[in-house]
Design an enzyme around this catalytic site. Structure first.
Site, PDB file in Angstrom:
ATOM      1  CD  GLU A   1      -3.735   3.985   0.973  1.00 12.86           C
ATOM      2  OE1 GLU A   1      -2.249   3.502   1.196  1.00 12.86           O
ATOM      3  OE2 GLU A   1      -4.664   3.919   1.571  1.00 12.86           O
TER       4      GLU A   1
ATOM      5  NE  ARG B   1      -6.861  -3.942 -20.019  1.00 14.01           N
ATOM      6  CZ  ARG B   1      -7.277  -3.964 -20.505  1.00 14.01           C
ATOM      7  NH1 ARG B   1      -6.561  -4.706 -21.180  1.00 14.01           N
ATOM      8  NH2 ARG B   1      -7.861  -3.183 -21.734  1.00 14.01           N
TER       9      ARG B   1
ATOM     10  CB  THR C   1      -5.727   3.423 -21.548  1.00  9.58           C
ATOM     11  OG1 THR C   1      -5.119   3.797 -22.786  1.00  9.58           O
ATOM     12  CG2 THR C   1      -6.830   4.273 -20.814  1.00  9.58           C
TER      13      THR C   1
ATOM     14  CG  ASP D   1      -9.446  10.393 -23.436  1.00 10.63           C
ATOM     15  OD1 ASP D   1      -8.276   9.549 -23.818  1.00 10.63           O
ATOM     16  OD2 ASP D   1     -10.348   9.301 -23.482  1.00 10.63           O
TER      17      ASP D   1
ATOM     18  CE1 TYR E   1      -4.250   0.104  -0.662  1.00 10.28           C
ATOM     19  CE2 TYR E   1      -4.230  -1.902   1.387  1.00 10.28           C
ATOM     20  CZ  TYR E   1      -4.666  -1.223   0.588  1.00 10.28           C
ATOM     21  OH  TYR E   1      -6.192  -1.121   0.032  1.00 10.28           O
TER      22      TYR E   1
ATOM     23  CE  LYS F   1      -7.635   2.366 -25.144  1.00  7.30           C
ATOM     24  NZ  LYS F   1      -7.770   2.531 -23.799  1.00  7.30           N
TER      25      LYS F   1
HETATM   26  N1  DSN Z   1     -12.734   0.920 -24.320  1.00  7.59           N
HETATM   27  C1  DSN Z   1     -11.568   1.436 -24.782  1.00  7.59           C
HETATM   28  C2  DSN Z   1     -11.863   1.469 -26.400  1.00  7.59           C
HETATM   29  O1  DSN Z   1     -11.929  -0.597 -26.916  1.00  7.59           O
HETATM   30  O2  DSN Z   1     -11.635   2.064 -27.221  1.00  7.59           O
HETATM   31  C3  DSN Z   1     -11.969   2.518 -24.312  1.00  7.59           C
HETATM   32  O3  DSN Z   1     -11.692   2.081 -22.533  1.00  7.59           O
END
Ligand code: DSN
Length: 414
Positions: free
Chosen positions: A56, A234, A225, A199, A54, A228
């Protein structure tokens, strides 16, 4: 497989599912635009003892003891993220993209404030103000759309901003294939005194690899994120100007999250380190070449490309218009053929989200396993065969065998 000996021995049922997933990933073609396959080093980090801890707070300022090494890895991840994107400040604790976006909203908005975000069926994400989400109940989202040619009309956007007077103007998408004019977007926000947010979840890796322009210099806050195109674990990431750093950090913790997941933070540090290497630039450039190769093959077969063309890693195809097949049937038939992608709503889609008019296709994962333009063209031919199959099992199984043979030549984990 030996790496999972303990799991196999202690929980055969769970291990069987893991084994099945490993086989599925190795033998099938992953074309979901938001997915990728991480390196063995990132997998090692995710399976590490940092999951026990942990932490925080932030490096040097934590609520619990025993932080000697959590501070090291979080600082490493922050420094690498800043270097990768030329950012003034980075927060690497968001547990996901949705959490990163929520924290970004909390950092600059008061309940009831107006936000301009992109409409879901035109490529925006659920978290960009779709009525079913919590942010849409707390803030007032007004959603802009794309034009028939697939572009954003910046004059219309400016008129909307002038009439709605948003506190925040949000760019970014999860199913959109065109390049946003960042400077123009920021100039409109400046005219109405709005904070700017981008984003970049889908394209973070392409930006890191220099294949697409970097929004960071233009925007106050940029969320992403890490799993990707960036090819990490993730998780989420927030980059911002120094002026927003304190508010962003407070919004992440304690605003919307508790303890960060430190195994994920370690994996982010590792992935950012990989993205800083020269090979990653080649990877990002190849993603773009592969997407364009797919596009030209689809065009030569007469397919209808949504938004006109692709300028990133994904393509949206109107399967109803192109082959008279719904998005759901296309997804199911392709699944049976060993090709995974997702059905997707198209701009102002007359069909529902569970059986929309098209599919979204992405090349990042196939590119990671070494596939290039020739393989992309072959994949399009298989997709076309599957869509013409009428769902006949024999034809889909035949394609699956060919897909498996190709995948064998491009192993993910050697
Ligand atoms: N679920 C993702 C996507 O497939 O674009 C976005 O959060």
């Amino acid at each position: 497989m030996n790496a999972y000996r303990s799991l196999r021995e202690s929980d055969p049922q769970a291990f069987a599912a893991l084994k099945g997933e490993m086989k599925r990933e190795e033998e099938g073609l992953e074309l979901i635009a938001s997915e990728n396959t991480v390196s063995p080093a990132v997998l090692d980090a995710l399976g590490s003892v940092f999951t026990n801890k942990y932490s925080e707070g932030y490096p040097g300022n934590r609520y619990y003891g025993g932080q000697d090494f959590t501070d090291v890895i979080e600082t490493l991840a922050i420094d690498r993220a800043k270097e990768l994107f030329g950012a003034e400040h980075a927060n690497v604790q968001p547990l996901s993209g949705a959490a990163a976006n929520l924290a970004a909203y909390v950092s600059v908005l008061a309940p009831g404030d107006t936000v301009l975000g992109m409409d879901l069926s035109h490529g925006g994400h659920l978290t960009h103000g779709h009525p079913v989400t919590l942010p849409a109940k707390v803030y007032r989202f007004v959603r802009y759309k794309t034009e028939a040619d697939g572009a954003i009309d910046y004059e219309k956007l400016e008129a909307l901003a002038l009439s709605e007077k948003p506190r925040l103007m949000l760019a970014g998408f999860s199913s959109y294939t065109r390049q946003i004019d960042y400077a123009r977007f920021a100039a409109i926000a400046a005219k109405v005194g709005a904070v700017t947010m981008m984003d970049m979840a889908h394209i973070a890796g392409m930006i890191a690899g220099g294949a697409l322009p970097n929004p960071v210099p233009h925007f106050d806050i940029v969320t992403a994120t890490t799993h990707k195109t960036l090819r990490g674990p993730r998780g989420g990431l927030i980059l911002c100007k120094e002026a927003f750093a304190r508010a962003v950090d407070k919004a992440v913790f304690p605003g919307v999250q508790g303890g960060p997941h430190m195994h994920m933070v370690l994996a982010k540090a590792v992935a950012f380190g990989e993205a800083l290497r020269p090979e990653f630039r080649e990877y990002a450039a190849q993603i773009l070449r592969n997407a364009k190769a797919m596009e030209s093959e689809f065009v030569s077969l007469g397919y209808s490309i949504v938004f006109g063309t692709t300028e990133n890693h994904m393509l949206l195809i109107d399967t109803v218009k192109s082959r008279g097949v719904s998005g759901r049937d296309a997804q199911e038939w392709l699944d049976a053929a060993g090709i995974t992608l997702n059905k997707n709503v198209l701009p102002d889609d007359p069909r529902g989200p569970m059986d929309p008019s098209g599919v979204r296709i992405g090349v990042p994962a196939a590119t990671t396993r070494g596939m290039k333009e020739a393989e992309m063209r072959q994949i399009v031919l298989w997709i076309d065969r599957a869509l013409r199959s009428g769902g006949r099992k024999r034809e889909l199984s035949a394609i699956r065998r060919e897909v498996k043979a190709l995948c064998k030549a491009f192993p993910i984990y050697r």
